[in-house]
Design an enzyme around this catalytic site. Structure first.
Site, PDB file in Angstrom:
ATOM      1  N   CYS A   1      18.185   9.063  46.482  1.00 37.53           N
ATOM      2  CA  CYS A   1      19.000   9.206  47.684  1.00 37.53           C
ATOM      3  C   CYS A   1      20.472   8.900  47.441  1.00 37.53           C
ATOM      4  CB  CYS A   1      18.452   8.316  48.785  1.00 37.53           C
ATOM      5  SG  CYS A   1      16.663   8.484  48.981  1.00 37.53           S
TER       6      CYS A   1
ATOM      7  N   HIS B   1      23.747   3.188  54.715  1.00 38.18           N
ATOM      8  CA  HIS B   1      22.564   3.930  54.277  1.00 38.18           C
ATOM      9  C   HIS B   1      21.590   4.039  55.445  1.00 38.18           C
ATOM     10  CE1 HIS B   1      19.868   5.698  51.449  1.00 38.18           C
ATOM     11  NE2 HIS B   1      18.998   4.700  51.457  1.00 38.18           N
TER      12      HIS B   1
ATOM     13  N   GLU C   1      20.302  -4.264  53.418  1.00 42.80           N
ATOM     14  CA  GLU C   1      21.661  -3.735  53.548  1.00 42.80           C
ATOM     15  C   GLU C   1      22.505  -4.604  54.478  1.00 42.80           C
ATOM     16  OE1 GLU C   1      23.942   0.538  54.117  1.00 42.80           O
ATOM     17  OE2 GLU C   1      21.881   0.348  54.831  1.00 42.80           O
TER      18      GLU C   1
ATOM     19  N   LYS D   1      22.093   8.770  59.935  1.00 43.91           N
ATOM     20  CA  LYS D   1      20.694   9.158  59.706  1.00 43.91           C
ATOM     21  C   LYS D   1      19.855   9.027  60.979  1.00 43.91           C
ATOM     22  CE  LYS D   1      20.134   8.182  54.737  1.00 43.91           C
ATOM     23  NZ  LYS D   1      21.427   7.545  54.386  1.00 43.91           N
TER      24      LYS D   1
ATOM     25  N   HIS E   1      16.865  11.561  57.076  1.00 38.61           N
ATOM     26  CA  HIS E   1      17.255  11.220  55.708  1.00 38.61           C
ATOM     27  C   HIS E   1      17.252  12.480  54.849  1.00 38.61           C
ATOM     28  CE1 HIS E   1      18.011   9.224  52.106  1.00 38.61           C
ATOM     29  NE2 HIS E   1      17.089   8.273  52.116  1.00 38.61           N
TER      30      HIS E   1
ATOM     31  N   PHE F   1      15.484   5.404  45.736  1.00 38.92           N
ATOM     32  CA  PHE F   1      14.313   4.929  45.029  1.00 38.92           C
ATOM     33  C   PHE F   1      14.667   4.748  43.556  1.00 38.92           C
ATOM     34  CE2 PHE F   1      10.912   6.906  48.034  1.00 38.92           C
ATOM     35  CZ  PHE F   1      11.196   5.913  48.965  1.00 38.92           C
TER      36      PHE F   1
END
Length: 403
Positions: free
Chosen positions: A166, A306, A317, A338, A343, A389
């Site tokens: 991502c 994010h 985060e 998002k 996403h 990831f």
């Protein structure tokens, strides 16, 4: 060596909330959700039956039909966004040195739908021997979007893809930024694309228990930093920014959206899918980006986080933001787009960078929709960075352009 300044002179976007940057931006400001029941395949038997799909896009408006059939959907979306951005930047390509124009695009997965279709066909026709489409490999491979963009325009400069889950397209922007400021190119077409809303994509993320299963109200499913969140929504799309060396842009009278001033990268080195629980990698990447930009935490006005709407990710985060920004964290404008786009995986960083550039230019911040009292810190203003990831983290910094 004096580093060159880098500015943004063109934007392109095809997203779940709009098929142009203008439409996407207006819908983000209006808090429009792109989530709806899946139409790209029959999701009746899947735990998650909704996603944030690109809607009503006529690829033939941008690409030759015959050529488009040779491309995976992910590549089509990449070319649409790139074409928008190149047209938006207003370059007279006949007057440009195309050896000094490159393409750096990010993708997390690539042609997964093509792979799924070809392997499925083979599995049901094995008795006939191996029969594969001659375009199978060129459609599937992750690097093909960057290659196709360069072919479309004849750009001979640096050309490659970045793949860090991502964080992929944020890495692409960081690389493009560094190539230009080091004098390796005048212009880079930078961005990212992804199209993984298919049986393998949704089924795979369902197996990991990463996706929301709020099938009864998909438009409310993406709720970053809310205690009631239950996973992210799969999205698809592409975003593209034209990054250009400042003097080159000024010489041709280009309009300038914003200046890119810093980029950071880091690794959690913790887990193959979960972010570090204390936000270690997120903290490092933001500190690195600030240092690169020569800016202090209190000089930052807005963070497009994010903010995926996952349990561990949102908490880590928030912790990282509070540690890096200290007291300034409670004065920041923070939002997760998002919550509306879902996403976009490898395209997330580019689309969110576009939103950030427009926020900087217009002095207005898009909201975080569906937000409820969270379990991180309700004092942070979630009026409401990209991580991936494998623990990949990337962060980019933009500011208003000043001559």
């Amino acid at each position: 060596m004096e580093l060159k300044r880098v500015v943004v002179t063109g934007l392109g976007a095809v997203t779940p909330v709009g098929n142009t940057p203008k439409e996407t931006w207006e819908n983000l400001l209006n808090g429009v959700s792109g989530a709806a029941p899946i139409t790209l395949f029959d999701a009746t038997n899947f735990k998650t039956q909704f996603a944030c799909e690109v809607k009503n896009l006529n690829v033939a408006d941008y690409l030759d039909r015959k050529e488009a059939r040779k491309m995976d959907r992910y590549t089509q979306l990449a070319l649409v966004a790139a074409k928008q951005a190149v047209e938006d930047c207003g370059m007279d390509l006949e007057q440009e040195d195309k050896n000094r124009i490159g393409v750096v695009f990010g993708v997390g997965i690539g042609g997964i739908k093509t792979f799924e279709e070809e392997v499925s066909y083979y599995a049901t026709h094995k008795e006939d021997g191996p029969k594969f489409n001659p375009f199978f490999i060129p459609k599937m491979i992750a690097d093909i979007a960057a290659g196709q963009i360069s072919i479309m325009y004849g750009f001979h400069g640096p050309n490659y893809i970045t793949s860090s889950a991502c964080a992929s397209s944020s890495n692409a922007l960081a690389d493009a930024f560094n190539l230009i400021r080091l004098g390796k190119a005048n212009v880079i077409v930078a961005g990212g694309a992804e199209a993984a809303i298919c049986e393998a994509g949704v089924g795979g993320f369902n197996a990991m228990k990463a996706l929301s299963t709020r099938n009864d109200e998909p438009e409310k499913a993406s709720r970053p930093f809310s205690a009631s969140r239950d996973g992210f929504i799969m999205g698809e799309g592409a975003g593209c920014l034209i990054l250009e060396e400042l003097e080159h842009a000024k010489a041709r009278g280009a309009k300038i959206y914003a200046e890119m001033v810093g980029a950071g990268m880091s690794a959690d080195a913790h887990h193959i899918t979960a972010s570090h629980p204390e936000g270690l990698g997120a903290k490092l990447v933001m500190q690195s980006a600030l240092e690169d930009a020569g800016m202090k935490p209190e000089e930052i006005d807005y963070i497009n986080v994010h903010g995926t709407s996952t349990h561990v990710g949102d908490i880590s985060e928030a912790k990282a933001i509070k540690e890096v920004f200290g007291d300034a964290a409670f004065k920041l404008n923070i939002s997760s787009t998002k919550s509306m786009t879902g996403h976009l995986l490898g395209a997330a960083g580019a689309v969110e960078a576009m939103a950030t550039v427009l926020a900087v230019q217009n002095d207005i911040v898009p909201p975080t929709i569906n937000h409820e009292a969270g379990d991180e810190d309700p004092e942070i203003d979630y009026n409401l960075n990209t991580f991936g990831f494998g623990g990949h983290n990337a962060c980019v910094v933009f500011r208003k352009y000043e001559a």
